[in-house]
Design a protein around this motif. Structure first.
Motif, PDB file in Angstrom:
ATOM      1  N   ASP A   1     -14.389  -0.851 -32.985  1.00 37.79           N
ATOM      2  CA  ASP A   1     -15.402  -1.643 -33.675  1.00 37.79           C
ATOM      3  C   ASP A   1     -16.514  -2.055 -32.714  1.00 37.79           C
ATOM      4  O   ASP A   1     -17.703  -1.978 -33.044  1.00 37.79           O
ATOM      5  N   ILE A   2     -16.114  -2.505 -31.529  1.00 38.53           N
ATOM      6  CA  ILE A   2     -17.111  -2.928 -30.532  1.00 38.53           C
ATOM      7  C   ILE A   2     -17.988  -1.753 -30.137  1.00 38.53           C
ATOM      8  O   ILE A   2     -19.219  -1.869 -30.094  1.00 38.53           O
ATOM      9  N   ALA A   3     -17.369  -0.605 -29.849  1.00 34.98           N
ATOM     10  CA  ALA A   3     -18.134   0.575 -29.449  1.00 34.98           C
ATOM     11  C   ALA A   3     -19.099   0.999 -30.548  1.00 34.98           C
ATOM     12  O   ALA A   3     -20.228   1.436 -30.268  1.00 34.98           O
ATOM     13  N   ALA A   4     -18.690   0.877 -31.799  1.00 34.65           N
ATOM     14  CA  ALA A   4     -19.555   1.268 -32.913  1.00 34.65           C
ATOM     15  C   ALA A   4     -20.787   0.383 -32.991  1.00 34.65           C
ATOM     16  O   ALA A   4     -21.902   0.869 -33.248  1.00 34.65           O
ATOM     17  N   VAL A   5     -20.629  -0.924 -32.776  1.00 38.94           N
ATOM     18  CA  VAL A   5     -21.775  -1.833 -32.813  1.00 38.94           C
ATOM     19  C   VAL A   5     -22.700  -1.559 -31.628  1.00 38.94           C
ATOM     20  O   VAL A   5     -23.925  -1.533 -31.774  1.00 38.94           O
ATOM     21  N   VAL A   6     -22.125  -1.357 -30.446  1.00 41.51           N
ATOM     22  CA  VAL A   6     -22.946  -1.052 -29.262  1.00 41.51           C
ATOM     23  C   VAL A   6     -23.799   0.190 -29.512  1.00 41.51           C
ATOM     24  O   VAL A   6     -24.985   0.241 -29.161  1.00 41.51           O
ATOM     25  N   ALA A   7     -23.191   1.197 -30.137  1.00 39.68           N
ATOM     26  CA  ALA A   7     -23.908   2.452 -30.393  1.00 39.68           C
ATOM     27  C   ALA A   7     -24.936   2.330 -31.506  1.00 39.68           C
ATOM     28  O   ALA A   7     -25.881   3.126 -31.580  1.00 39.68           O
ATOM     29  N   ALA A   8     -24.779   1.334 -32.370  1.00 36.67           N
ATOM     30  CA  ALA A   8     -25.629   1.225 -33.563  1.00 36.67           C
ATOM     31  C   ALA A   8     -26.993   0.625 -33.292  1.00 36.67           C
ATOM     32  O   ALA A   8     -27.935   0.848 -34.067  1.00 36.67           O
ATOM     33  N   VAL A   9     -27.118  -0.161 -32.225  1.00 32.57           N
ATOM     34  CA  VAL A   9     -28.375  -0.866 -31.962  1.00 32.57           C
ATOM     35  C   VAL A   9     -28.785  -0.702 -30.505  1.00 32.57           C
ATOM     36  O   VAL A   9     -27.950  -0.439 -29.631  1.00 32.57           O
ATOM     37  N   ASP A  10     -30.072  -0.872 -30.256  1.00 32.77           N
ATOM     38  CA  ASP A  10     -30.602  -0.755 -28.900  1.00 32.77           C
ATOM     39  C   ASP A  10     -30.717  -2.104 -28.192  1.00 32.77           C
ATOM     40  O   ASP A  10     -31.303  -2.180 -27.113  1.00 32.77           O
ATOM     41  N   VAL A  11     -30.181  -3.148 -28.806  1.00 34.07           N
ATOM     42  CA  VAL A  11     -30.220  -4.478 -28.202  1.00 34.07           C
ATOM     43  C   VAL A  11     -28.808  -4.847 -27.752  1.00 34.07           C
ATOM     44  O   VAL A  11     -27.825  -4.284 -28.237  1.00 34.07           O
ATOM     45  N   PRO A  12     -28.677  -5.786 -26.807  1.00 29.24           N
ATOM     46  CA  PRO A  12     -27.346  -6.144 -26.298  1.00 29.24           C
ATOM     47  C   PRO A  12     -26.448  -6.744 -27.370  1.00 29.24           C
ATOM     48  O   PRO A  12     -26.900  -7.509 -28.227  1.00 29.24           O
ATOM     49  N   LEU A  13     -25.164  -6.382 -27.295  1.00 32.43           N
ATOM     50  CA  LEU A  13     -24.149  -6.973 -28.167  1.00 32.43           C
ATOM     51  C   LEU A  13     -23.500  -8.152 -27.454  1.00 32.43           C
ATOM     52  O   LEU A  13     -23.064  -8.035 -26.311  1.00 32.43           O
TER      53      LEU A  13
END
Length: 259
Positions: free
Chosen positions: A180-192
């Motif tokens: 889940d974390i990796a998917a969010v990181v990959a989805a946006v160009d801003v920091p998670l």
């Protein structure tokens, strides 16, 4: 833009969260690069419920004091203390005038619901127009309020919309699964930004996954409550360990059930 740059280092920014000036000053003196606030701590210290929109004055007063610290300060403004984007934008502009470096603005609502995606994106847009230099951390409570089956798809939809609206970072408290974390990181160009969850994904693993910021949330405040009671019992030599109070435990302290 020092605070912005802290989110782009080789390791995540560890952001400890203060609830008054003394706790913030202690954290800054200990060498932390930045200090945030915890809405639960601020509300509970005032005897008020968290995430109910009733601590605007306390939040502003604390922000005025915390900007005296020699490090950047980020302020949790819950949902902005208003349903009107222009009023939320005015609040953030006021915080910017104090010297506050960042804000968290959440899409969770009292009662456990979530704001409509376009409405929250509109708040982010209004805030960025009013305070373009502010680091706006757009928080989605899909995992925090999602129970045992939070939706990855809904989370991705929301973080993309908030990033497209101009958010400088996205915050998903409660997210813990590596995929889940990796998917969010990959989805946006801003920091998670993720919340530290004791016993779950460790700091180094979060760094490997590409997380930009790890917040302590209410943990330090709750640990402080535990330490205070333990120390009081210790005066007489009595052993006591009621455990570190949970978020719900603190809520019940502030809002005890009716007799």
């Amino acid at each position: 833009m020092i605070f912005h740059e802290l989110h782009r280092g080789e390791r995540p920014l560890l952001l400890p969260n203060a609830w008054d000036f003394a706790s913030g000053a202690a954290l800054a003196a200990a060498g932390f690069a930045a200090v945030g606030t915890t809405s639960l701590g601020v509300a509970a210290a005032a005897g008020k419920p968290d995430a109910a929109g009733g601590t605007r004055a306390e939040t502003l007063a604390l922000a005025r004091r915390l900007v005296r610290l020699p490090v950047p300060v980020s302020v949790d403004v819950e949902a902005g203390f208003s349903d009107r984007p222009d009023e939320v934008a005015a609040l953030v502009a006021e915080l910017a005038s104090f010297g506050v470096a960042g804000v968290n603005i959440e899409d969770g609502r009292p009662g456990g619901g979530l704001a409509e995606v376009r409405a929250h994106a509109g708040v982010v847009e209004a805030v960025k127009r009013a305070a373009p230099g502010m680091f706006v951390n757009a928080r989605t409570d899909t995992y925090w309020l999602g129970g045992d089956r939070p939706s990855r798809e809904e989370t991705l939809r929301r973080v993309r919309a908030y990033a497209d609206a101009g958010a400088d970072g996205v915050f998903v408290p409660g997210i813990a699964d590596d995929g889940d974390i990796a998917a969010v990181v990959a989805a946006v160009d801003v920091p998670l930004n993720v919340l530290h969850l004791p016993g779950r994904t460790g700091f180094e693993r979060l760094a490997e996954l590409g997380v930009g910021r790890v917040s302590c949330g209410s943990l330090l405040f709750r640990e402080a409550l535990h330490a205070a009671v333990t120390s009081a019992f210790g005066v007489t030599g009595e052993a006591w360990d009621g455990g570190v109070p949970s978020y719900g435990d603190v809520v019940r302290l502030i809002e005890p059930p009716p007799p």
